[in-house]
Scaffold this motif. Structure first.
Motif, PDB file in Angstrom:
ATOM      1  N   VAL A  36       0.858  -1.186   0.000  1.00  0.00           N
ATOM      2  CA  VAL A  36       0.000   0.000   0.000  1.00  0.00           C
ATOM      3  C   VAL A  36       0.899   1.244   0.000  1.00  0.00           C
ATOM      4  O   VAL A  36       1.566   1.543   0.992  1.00  0.00           O
ATOM      5  CB  VAL A  36      -0.934   0.035   1.225  1.00  0.00           C
ATOM      6  CG1 VAL A  36      -1.848   1.269   1.150  1.00  0.00           C
ATOM      7  CG2 VAL A  36      -1.773  -1.235   1.311  1.00  0.00           C
ATOM      8  N   GLY A  37       0.923   1.934  -1.133  1.00  0.00           N
ATOM      9  CA  GLY A  37       1.683   3.182  -1.228  1.00  0.00           C
ATOM     10  C   GLY A  37       0.798   4.342  -0.814  1.00  0.00           C
ATOM     11  O   GLY A  37      -0.115   4.738  -1.554  1.00  0.00           O
ATOM     12  N   ALA A  47       4.486  12.215  -2.696  1.00  0.00           N
ATOM     13  CA  ALA A  47       4.300  11.287  -3.816  1.00  0.00           C
ATOM     14  C   ALA A  47       5.178  10.045  -3.703  1.00  0.00           C
ATOM     15  O   ALA A  47       5.167   9.209  -4.606  1.00  0.00           O
ATOM     16  CB  ALA A  47       4.593  12.001  -5.137  1.00  0.00           C
ATOM     17  N   LEU A  48       5.922   9.899  -2.620  1.00  0.00           N
ATOM     18  CA  LEU A  48       6.835   8.764  -2.483  1.00  0.00           C
ATOM     19  C   LEU A  48       6.092   7.433  -2.536  1.00  0.00           C
ATOM     20  O   LEU A  48       6.462   6.539  -3.312  1.00  0.00           O
ATOM     21  CB  LEU A  48       7.630   8.881  -1.175  1.00  0.00           C
ATOM     22  CG  LEU A  48       8.656   7.765  -0.926  1.00  0.00           C
ATOM     23  CD1 LEU A  48       9.768   7.820  -1.967  1.00  0.00           C
ATOM     24  CD2 LEU A  48       9.242   7.887   0.486  1.00  0.00           C
ATOM     25  N   GLY A  49       5.062   7.275  -1.720  1.00  0.00           N
ATOM     26  CA  GLY A  49       4.314   6.018  -1.690  1.00  0.00           C
ATOM     27  C   GLY A  49       3.696   5.671  -3.037  1.00  0.00           C
ATOM     28  O   GLY A  49       3.876   4.557  -3.541  1.00  0.00           O
ATOM     29  N   PRO A  50       2.953   6.603  -3.667  1.00  0.00           N
ATOM     30  CA  PRO A  50       2.376   6.316  -4.975  1.00  0.00           C
ATOM     31  C   PRO A  50       3.419   6.031  -6.060  1.00  0.00           C
ATOM     32  O   PRO A  50       3.160   5.217  -6.957  1.00  0.00           O
ATOM     33  CB  PRO A  50       1.584   7.592  -5.293  1.00  0.00           C
ATOM     34  CG  PRO A  50       1.260   8.182  -3.968  1.00  0.00           C
ATOM     35  CD  PRO A  50       2.447   7.868  -3.101  1.00  0.00           C
ATOM     36  N   THR A  51       4.572   6.688  -5.985  1.00  0.00           N
ATOM     37  CA  THR A  51       5.622   6.431  -6.974  1.00  0.00           C
ATOM     38  C   THR A  51       6.151   5.008  -6.828  1.00  0.00           C
ATOM     39  O   THR A  51       6.342   4.290  -7.820  1.00  0.00           O
ATOM     40  CB  THR A  51       6.773   7.444  -6.827  1.00  0.00           C
ATOM     41  OG1 THR A  51       6.257   8.777  -6.969  1.00  0.00           O
ATOM     42  CG2 THR A  51       7.837   7.218  -7.897  1.00  0.00           C
ATOM     43  N   VAL A  52       6.374   4.591  -5.583  1.00  0.00           N
ATOM     44  CA  VAL A  52       6.790   3.204  -5.335  1.00  0.00           C
ATOM     45  C   VAL A  52       5.708   2.247  -5.847  1.00  0.00           C
ATOM     46  O   VAL A  52       6.008   1.241  -6.496  1.00  0.00           O
ATOM     47  CB  VAL A  52       7.043   2.964  -3.827  1.00  0.00           C
ATOM     48  CG1 VAL A  52       7.239   1.475  -3.541  1.00  0.00           C
ATOM     49  CG2 VAL A  52       8.259   3.758  -3.365  1.00  0.00           C
ATOM     50  N   GLY A  70      -2.381   1.998  -4.370  1.00  0.00           N
ATOM     51  CA  GLY A  70      -1.742   3.299  -4.214  1.00  0.00           C
ATOM     52  C   GLY A  70      -0.662   3.520  -5.252  1.00  0.00           C
ATOM     53  O   GLY A  70       0.488   3.148  -5.052  1.00  0.00           O
ATOM     54  N   THR A  71      -1.057   4.099  -6.389  1.00  0.00           N
ATOM     55  CA  THR A  71      -0.129   4.422  -7.466  1.00  0.00           C
ATOM     56  C   THR A  71      -0.315   5.899  -7.819  1.00  0.00           C
ATOM     57  O   THR A  71      -1.233   6.564  -7.319  1.00  0.00           O
ATOM     58  CB  THR A  71      -0.401   3.564  -8.713  1.00  0.00           C
ATOM     59  OG1 THR A  71      -1.728   3.851  -9.197  1.00  0.00           O
ATOM     60  CG2 THR A  71      -0.294   2.071  -8.383  1.00  0.00           C
ATOM     61  N   LEU A  72       0.535   6.419  -8.702  1.00  0.00           N
ATOM     62  CA  LEU A  72       0.379   7.814  -9.115  1.00  0.00           C
ATOM     63  C   LEU A  72      -0.945   8.023  -9.837  1.00  0.00           C
ATOM     64  O   LEU A  72      -1.558   9.082  -9.730  1.00  0.00           O
ATOM     65  CB  LEU A  72       1.547   8.216 -10.020  1.00  0.00           C
ATOM     66  CG  LEU A  72       2.900   8.366  -9.316  1.00  0.00           C
ATOM     67  CD1 LEU A  72       4.006   8.534 -10.338  1.00  0.00           C
ATOM     68  CD2 LEU A  72       2.882   9.542  -8.338  1.00  0.00           C
ATOM     69  N   GLU A  73      -1.390   7.003 -10.550  1.00  0.00           N
ATOM     70  CA  GLU A  73      -2.660   7.098 -11.269  1.00  0.00           C
ATOM     71  C   GLU A  73      -3.849   6.964 -10.330  1.00  0.00           C
ATOM     72  O   GLU A  73      -4.860   7.660 -10.495  1.00  0.00           O
ATOM     73  CB  GLU A  73      -2.734   6.021 -12.346  1.00  0.00           C
ATOM     74  CG  GLU A  73      -3.997   6.071 -13.190  1.00  0.00           C
ATOM     75  CD  GLU A  73      -4.017   5.006 -14.265  1.00  0.00           C
ATOM     76  OE1 GLU A  73      -5.115   4.677 -14.739  1.00  0.00           O
ATOM     77  OE2 GLU A  73      -2.938   4.498 -14.627  1.00  0.00           O
ATOM     78  N   PHE A 160      14.523  14.033  -6.127  1.00  0.00           N
ATOM     79  CA  PHE A 160      14.941  13.375  -4.894  1.00  0.00           C
ATOM     80  C   PHE A 160      13.944  12.289  -4.489  1.00  0.00           C
ATOM     81  O   PHE A 160      14.328  11.162  -4.151  1.00  0.00           O
ATOM     82  CB  PHE A 160      15.069  14.436  -3.794  1.00  0.00           C
ATOM     83  CG  PHE A 160      15.260  13.899  -2.409  1.00  0.00           C
ATOM     84  CD1 PHE A 160      16.385  13.165  -2.080  1.00  0.00           C
ATOM     85  CD2 PHE A 160      14.325  14.150  -1.415  1.00  0.00           C
ATOM     86  CE1 PHE A 160      16.569  12.674  -0.787  1.00  0.00           C
ATOM     87  CE2 PHE A 160      14.495  13.665  -0.133  1.00  0.00           C
ATOM     88  CZ  PHE A 160      15.620  12.931   0.177  1.00  0.00           C
ATOM     89  N   VAL A 161      12.662  12.610  -4.568  1.00  0.00           N
ATOM     90  CA  VAL A 161      11.619  11.642  -4.221  1.00  0.00           C
ATOM     91  C   VAL A 161      11.672  10.445  -5.167  1.00  0.00           C
ATOM     92  O   VAL A 161      11.560   9.288  -4.732  1.00  0.00           O
ATOM     93  CB  VAL A 161      10.228  12.312  -4.253  1.00  0.00           C
ATOM     94  CG1 VAL A 161       9.115  11.272  -4.127  1.00  0.00           C
ATOM     95  CG2 VAL A 161      10.114  13.338  -3.131  1.00  0.00           C
ATOM     96  N   ASN A 162      11.858  10.694  -6.454  1.00  0.00           N
ATOM     97  CA  ASN A 162      11.922   9.598  -7.430  1.00  0.00           C
ATOM     98  C   ASN A 162      13.125   8.693  -7.174  1.00  0.00           C
ATOM     99  O   ASN A 162      13.031   7.472  -7.308  1.00  0.00           O
ATOM    100  CB  ASN A 162      11.981  10.161  -8.852  1.00  0.00           C
ATOM    101  CG  ASN A 162      10.650  10.707  -9.313  1.00  0.00           C
ATOM    102  OD1 ASN A 162       9.601  10.349  -8.795  1.00  0.00           O
ATOM    103  ND2 ASN A 162      10.685  11.600 -10.296  1.00  0.00           N
ATOM    104  N   GLU A 163      14.258   9.291  -6.830  1.00  0.00           N
ATOM    105  CA  GLU A 163      15.452   8.496  -6.533  1.00  0.00           C
ATOM    106  C   GLU A 163      15.217   7.602  -5.318  1.00  0.00           C
ATOM    107  O   GLU A 163      15.585   6.421  -5.309  1.00  0.00           O
ATOM    108  CB  GLU A 163      16.646   9.418  -6.278  1.00  0.00           C
ATOM    109  CG  GLU A 163      17.169  10.117  -7.521  1.00  0.00           C
ATOM    110  CD  GLU A 163      18.308  11.081  -7.204  1.00  0.00           C
ATOM    111  OE1 GLU A 163      18.603  11.280  -5.998  1.00  0.00           O
ATOM    112  OE2 GLU A 163      18.898  11.622  -8.150  1.00  0.00           O
TER     113      GLU A 163
END
Length: 198
Positions: A36-37, A47-52, A70-73, A160-163
């Motif tokens: 669960v992101g 956006a860290l959780g949804p990105t993961v 829990g995704t970006l979409e 940074f969050v994406n990394e």
């Protein structure tokens, strides 16, 4: 118990994936894994959780024993978290649930990943009382905690969050590869459904 390491440390993936796998193996009675992101796509820092979730969804989309919520979409956030958890409890009652979320902390701890062997208490940085999530959770400290946490989350570097999300995804994916052979085979027809997001 909490395990922590900076996301840029070369040992971070091996170290935290081993701790995550070991935690699962202490109670190996599950038949699937749910990630669960928690977070939103409206603020870069949150956006860290949804990105993961999006990264893992692309990687495990064809695996019926891995479910991603829990995704970006389709993010899981304060407004739909309770509904999502109710659905998971009903449809995936024997799942090992891993929660992922961003958090704020002291300046010198920014970039630290924390694997905490207890449910996630989401929304604490924003003074929100939300239901606990998961048997275990991974948090990434994305910025400094302060009096204007909403603004801090808005102005956190997306790069940074994406990394950090890439590293967390590798941690979870590596652990999943170790855990899947130990999952109990699904018995009920409902457990044979195809992978889905919230």
């Amino acid at each position: 118990m909490m395990h922590h390491i900076h996301y840029l440390d070369k040992k971070s993936v091996d170290y935290l994936s081993e701790k995550l796998t070991n935690h699962y193996l202490t109670h190996p009675e599950y038949n699937e894994i749910v990630v669960v992101g928690v977070g939103t796509n409206r603020y870069s820092g949150d956006a860290l959780g949804p990105t993961v979730g999006s990264i893992l969804q692309a990687q495990f989309n064809d695996n019926r024993q891995i479910r991603i919520f829990g995704t970006l979409e389709r993010p899981v956030h304060a407004l739909n978290l309770k509904k999502t958890l109710t659905y998971i409890a009903k449809k995936h009652s024997r799942a090992y649930v891993i929660a992922v979320d961003a958090c704020l902390g002291q300046y010198y701890k920014i970039g630290t990943l924390q694997l905490v062997e207890e449910p996630l208490a989401a929304g604490i940085s924003l003074n929100k009382e939300l239901p606990p999530v998961g048997q275990i959770h991974l948090k990434g400290i994305v910025n400094n905690h302060g009096p204007l946490n909403h603004k801090v989350l808005e102005h956190t570097s997306l790069t940074f969050v994406n990394e950090m999300a890439e590293v967390i995804s590798r941690i979870i994916a590596k652990s999943i590869q170790e855990v899947v052979p130990n999952l109990i085979p699904a018995q009920m027809p409902g457990d044979q459904a195809t992978n889905q997001t919230s």
